[in-house]
Motif scaffolding. Sequence first.
Motif, PDB file in Angstrom:
ATOM      1  N   LEU A 108      -8.603  17.751  18.723  1.00  0.00           N
ATOM      2  CA  LEU A 108      -8.254  16.697  17.778  1.00  0.00           C
ATOM      3  C   LEU A 108      -7.425  15.609  18.451  1.00  0.00           C
ATOM      4  O   LEU A 108      -7.631  14.408  18.208  1.00  0.00           O
ATOM      5  N   THR A 109      -6.490  16.008  19.312  1.00  0.00           N
ATOM      6  CA  THR A 109      -5.635  15.036  19.998  1.00  0.00           C
ATOM      7  C   THR A 109      -6.447  14.136  20.929  1.00  0.00           C
ATOM      8  O   THR A 109      -6.284  12.908  20.936  1.00  0.00           O
ATOM      9  N   ILE A 110      -7.342  14.746  21.716  1.00  0.00           N
ATOM     10  CA  ILE A 110      -8.151  13.958  22.656  1.00  0.00           C
ATOM     11  C   ILE A 110      -9.123  13.053  21.906  1.00  0.00           C
ATOM     12  O   ILE A 110      -9.367  11.908  22.309  1.00  0.00           O
ATOM     13  N   SER A 111      -9.666  13.557  20.791  1.00  0.00           N
ATOM     14  CA  SER A 111     -10.613  12.727  20.043  1.00  0.00           C
ATOM     15  C   SER A 111      -9.915  11.497  19.470  1.00  0.00           C
ATOM     16  O   SER A 111     -10.494  10.402  19.438  1.00  0.00           O
ATOM     17  N   GLU A 112      -8.659  11.635  19.043  1.00  0.00           N
ATOM     18  CA  GLU A 112      -7.946  10.449  18.553  1.00  0.00           C
ATOM     19  C   GLU A 112      -7.719   9.451  19.684  1.00  0.00           C
ATOM     20  O   GLU A 112      -7.841   8.239  19.485  1.00  0.00           O
ATOM     21  N   ALA A 113      -7.392   9.937  20.862  1.00  0.00           N
ATOM     22  CA  ALA A 113      -7.202   9.025  21.992  1.00  0.00           C
ATOM     23  C   ALA A 113      -8.494   8.281  22.324  1.00  0.00           C
ATOM     24  O   ALA A 113      -8.449   7.108  22.727  1.00  0.00           O
ATOM     25  N   CYS A 114      -9.631   8.941  22.133  1.00  0.00           N
ATOM     26  CA  CYS A 114     -10.920   8.291  22.411  1.00  0.00           C
ATOM     27  C   CYS A 114     -11.257   7.238  21.361  1.00  0.00           C
ATOM     28  O   CYS A 114     -11.844   6.194  21.670  1.00  0.00           O
ATOM     29  N   ILE A 115     -10.896   7.505  20.108  1.00  0.00           N
ATOM     30  CA  ILE A 115     -11.197   6.580  19.026  1.00  0.00           C
ATOM     31  C   ILE A 115     -10.232   5.402  19.013  1.00  0.00           C
ATOM     32  O   ILE A 115     -10.589   4.287  18.625  1.00  0.00           O
ATOM     33  N   ALA A 116      -9.001   5.620  19.468  1.00  0.00           N
ATOM     34  CA  ALA A 116      -7.906   4.674  19.272  1.00  0.00           C
ATOM     35  C   ALA A 116      -8.195   3.233  19.708  1.00  0.00           C
ATOM     36  O   ALA A 116      -7.882   2.298  18.966  1.00  0.00           O
ATOM     37  N   PRO A 117      -8.788   2.976  20.877  1.00  0.00           N
ATOM     38  CA  PRO A 117      -8.917   1.569  21.287  1.00  0.00           C
ATOM     39  C   PRO A 117      -9.821   0.745  20.390  1.00  0.00           C
ATOM     40  O   PRO A 117      -9.689  -0.475  20.336  1.00  0.00           O
ATOM     41  N   ALA A 118     -10.730   1.404  19.675  1.00  0.00           N
ATOM     42  CA  ALA A 118     -11.653   0.688  18.799  1.00  0.00           C
ATOM     43  C   ALA A 118     -11.312   0.855  17.328  1.00  0.00           C
ATOM     44  O   ALA A 118     -11.990   0.295  16.472  1.00  0.00           O
ATOM     45  N   MET A 119     -10.265   1.606  16.997  1.00  0.00           N
ATOM     46  CA  MET A 119      -9.825   1.788  15.609  1.00  0.00           C
ATOM     47  C   MET A 119      -8.344   1.478  15.567  1.00  0.00           C
ATOM     48  O   MET A 119      -7.510   2.373  15.600  1.00  0.00           O
ATOM     49  N   PRO A 120      -7.991   0.194  15.500  1.00  0.00           N
ATOM     50  CA  PRO A 120      -6.605  -0.222  15.763  1.00  0.00           C
ATOM     51  C   PRO A 120      -5.658  -0.025  14.582  1.00  0.00           C
ATOM     52  O   PRO A 120      -4.943  -0.930  14.198  1.00  0.00           O
ATOM     53  N   SER A 121      -5.621   1.165  14.026  1.00  0.00           N
ATOM     54  CA  SER A 121      -4.671   1.476  12.963  1.00  0.00           C
ATOM     55  C   SER A 121      -4.372   2.965  13.001  1.00  0.00           C
ATOM     56  O   SER A 121      -5.246   3.779  12.703  1.00  0.00           O
ATOM     57  N   THR A 122      -3.166   3.317  13.395  1.00  0.00           N
ATOM     58  CA  THR A 122      -2.786   4.727  13.457  1.00  0.00           C
ATOM     59  C   THR A 122      -2.826   5.356  12.072  1.00  0.00           C
ATOM     60  O   THR A 122      -3.234   6.508  11.906  1.00  0.00           O
ATOM     61  N   THR A 123      -2.436   4.610  11.059  1.00  0.00           N
ATOM     62  CA  THR A 123      -2.457   5.114   9.691  1.00  0.00           C
ATOM     63  C   THR A 123      -3.879   5.397   9.235  1.00  0.00           C
ATOM     64  O   THR A 123      -4.153   6.424   8.601  1.00  0.00           O
ATOM     65  N   ALA A 124      -4.805   4.504   9.550  1.00  0.00           N
ATOM     66  CA  ALA A 124      -6.193   4.703   9.157  1.00  0.00           C
ATOM     67  C   ALA A 124      -6.804   5.906   9.872  1.00  0.00           C
ATOM     68  O   ALA A 124      -7.565   6.669   9.278  1.00  0.00           O
ATOM     69  N   ARG A 125      -6.468   6.076  11.146  1.00  0.00           N
ATOM     70  CA  ARG A 125      -6.981   7.244  11.858  1.00  0.00           C
ATOM     71  C   ARG A 125      -6.452   8.529  11.225  1.00  0.00           C
ATOM     72  O   ARG A 125      -7.180   9.518  11.079  1.00  0.00           O
ATOM     73  N   ALA A 126      -5.183   8.503  10.840  1.00  0.00           N
ATOM     74  CA  ALA A 126      -4.579   9.693  10.239  1.00  0.00           C
ATOM     75  C   ALA A 126      -5.216  10.013   8.895  1.00  0.00           C
ATOM     76  O   ALA A 126      -5.684  11.135   8.664  1.00  0.00           O
ATOM     77  N   GLY A 127      -5.226   9.041   7.997  1.00  0.00           N
ATOM     78  CA  GLY A 127      -5.693   9.307   6.643  1.00  0.00           C
ATOM     79  C   GLY A 127      -7.189   9.341   6.482  1.00  0.00           C
ATOM     80  O   GLY A 127      -7.702  10.073   5.625  1.00  0.00           O
ATOM     81  N   GLY A 128      -7.908   8.577   7.297  1.00  0.00           N
ATOM     82  CA  GLY A 128      -9.345   8.480   7.125  1.00  0.00           C
ATOM     83  C   GLY A 128     -10.159   9.436   7.953  1.00  0.00           C
ATOM     84  O   GLY A 128     -11.319   9.714   7.625  1.00  0.00           O
ATOM     85  N   VAL A 129      -9.586   9.966   9.035  1.00  0.00           N
ATOM     86  CA  VAL A 129     -10.366  10.824   9.939  1.00  0.00           C
ATOM     87  C   VAL A 129      -9.722  12.204  10.098  1.00  0.00           C
ATOM     88  O   VAL A 129     -10.320  13.229   9.756  1.00  0.00           O
ATOM     89  N   PHE A 130      -8.499  12.246  10.578  1.00  0.00           N
ATOM     90  CA  PHE A 130      -7.966  13.527  11.069  1.00  0.00           C
ATOM     91  C   PHE A 130      -7.348  14.404   9.988  1.00  0.00           C
ATOM     92  O   PHE A 130      -7.509  15.623  10.031  1.00  0.00           O
ATOM     93  N   LEU A 131      -6.663  13.828   9.037  1.00  0.00           N
ATOM     94  CA  LEU A 131      -6.105  14.669   7.985  1.00  0.00           C
ATOM     95  C   LEU A 131      -7.183  15.386   7.174  1.00  0.00           C
ATOM     96  O   LEU A 131      -7.040  16.580   6.884  1.00  0.00           O
ATOM     97  N   PRO A 132      -8.291  14.720   6.787  1.00  0.00           N
ATOM     98  CA  PRO A 132      -9.332  15.464   6.074  1.00  0.00           C
ATOM     99  C   PRO A 132      -9.882  16.651   6.864  1.00  0.00           C
ATOM    100  O   PRO A 132     -10.120  17.726   6.300  1.00  0.00           O
ATOM    101  N   ILE A 133     -10.081  16.471   8.177  1.00  0.00           N
ATOM    102  CA  ILE A 133     -10.599  17.573   9.000  1.00  0.00           C
ATOM    103  C   ILE A 133      -9.567  18.697   9.078  1.00  0.00           C
ATOM    104  O   ILE A 133      -9.899  19.879   8.905  1.00  0.00           O
ATOM    105  N   ILE A 134      -8.310  18.355   9.355  1.00  0.00           N
ATOM    106  CA  ILE A 134      -7.254  19.368   9.453  1.00  0.00           C
ATOM    107  C   ILE A 134      -7.090  20.093   8.125  1.00  0.00           C
ATOM    108  O   ILE A 134      -6.931  21.324   8.088  1.00  0.00           O
ATOM    109  N   LYS A 135      -7.142  19.365   7.032  1.00  0.00           N
ATOM    110  CA  LYS A 135      -6.982  19.972   5.710  1.00  0.00           C
ATOM    111  C   LYS A 135      -8.082  20.995   5.449  1.00  0.00           C
ATOM    112  O   LYS A 135      -7.820  22.112   4.977  1.00  0.00           O
TER     113      LYS A 135
END
Length: 551
Positions: free
Chosen positions: A204-231
Amino acid sequence: MESLRLVVAHRPPLPVPAPGHLRRRLYLHRLPAPLSLPSTSLSLSSPHHHRLSPIPRRRLLLPLLASQQTPDPNPEPEPAGAKLLPLVISIGVGLAVRFLAPRPDEVSLQAWQLLSIFLSTIAGLVLGPLPVGAWAFLGLTVAVATHTLPFTAAFSAFTNEVIWLIVISFFFARGFVKTGLGDRIATYFVKWLGSSTLGLSYGLTISEACIAPAMPSTTARAGGVFLPIIKSLSLSAESKPNHPSSRKLGSYLVMTQFQAAGNSSALFLTAAAQNLLCLKLAEELGVIIANPWVSWFKAASLPAIVSLLATPYLLYKIFPPETKDTPDAPALAAEKLKRMGPVTKNEWVMIGTMILAVSLWVFGDAIGVSSVVAAMLGLSILLLLGVLNWDDCLNEKSAWDTLAWFAVLVGMAAQLTNLGIVSWMSSCVAKLLESFSLSWPAAFCVLEASYFLIHYLFASQTGHVGALYSAFLAMHIAAGVPRALSALALAFNTNLFGALTHYSSGQAAVYFGAGYLELPDVFRVGFVTALVNILIWGVVGTIWWKFLGLY
């Protein structure tokens, strides 16, 4: 496919009066139930397929997802207007500076009056008498009404390229969530690395680093991608929010993702809105970073990657999960990818657009294409091909809110620089540091530590930047710290303090609101992880920056 929902997540209470204005709009969509599998196995949810499990709906409720909660039949109306105590304190700060504090001879009356309005605005951002955009507009109105600034100067920052780049970045993030591309990328990493809890966290950590340069919002990455998967993973492992079982799996995954997100944001210039704002403010002080995207990545790469790799293991030791192995996760991720089907047309368009945008951000200077033009081209493609529609952009309230209050803060900060306030403040600090006979490396450490610790008083990284970045950069320069090193180090620092508390950033509200973290754990782990990050960036970073010739 279930429709995306944009809902409002309320921040947890702050340890300062009336923080009600600090609400974030998050890219959250309704979580479908996990796949129909034994309750002891792990599962992944996806926005691309229907519910297949009889697991009770109550198990899938998220505190952040107001759309899934039973509405209160008699909701208490929110109080209208400004909150009295924060209003009085915020205005009092400005009046005290304007009429009680002695004005230095070298500072003009106009500059001193603008400083008082600016400080009153900053006090309001912290205390929250009104929502942040409304309070910033009031500050701007006072500046114009008192003839402190002419109308054109007051609104000049609304044409700032960096601010519009930040606004467009919100739309890109929405595209990642709407198409499900971010979810697909993260699921692939779960498939490859998810056979143990530690491996799952690394995936999960590496995948966020890969997405980050093209998804310029840490909040959006958290709420829209990673929290649903973790939940979904956590619920399938019988790790429930707001329950003793949360420590089985969910608490560790949420905490690790929360603490690692700052390093993902620090790794790339376009990974977070505040990064762009930092370099714009630095430019106004005469600190120009050549080829900014590449220069940023080169300077951040080694310390950020070391911190990213260290964070999951560190938390595995100081905040360990009860479940150590997740042998079913890779198979379930593969099953989920199968059910998602091949990459859709909109996902391919999103991939191509992001490759184009990132390429132009990297190489645009060489061909005369600015960063904001690259972003505008990318958004135009998404609109033309139907990946996003104009209603998506209009409904992105956080983008328009950011445009309003960012422009006010940037505009005031620029005028303070033009009127000589920043240079006066920096000279005062330089004299103070000289009285202690501090070398520039010692002054650098003192100023960076002060900038970091002050964030306990802020509930927004971008608000912190707008309020203090220019002043601290001027202090660095006055103390003899190399200019490029000062600008970049402060900007990196801005990302690292985003996980100090449950209110320190937008992603903090997302992860804390999920119900897997206890408040004492957030402060304890946040402080320990911050110390480790400071050590890594302070040792690895300074050696690396010496090698790169930043000092």
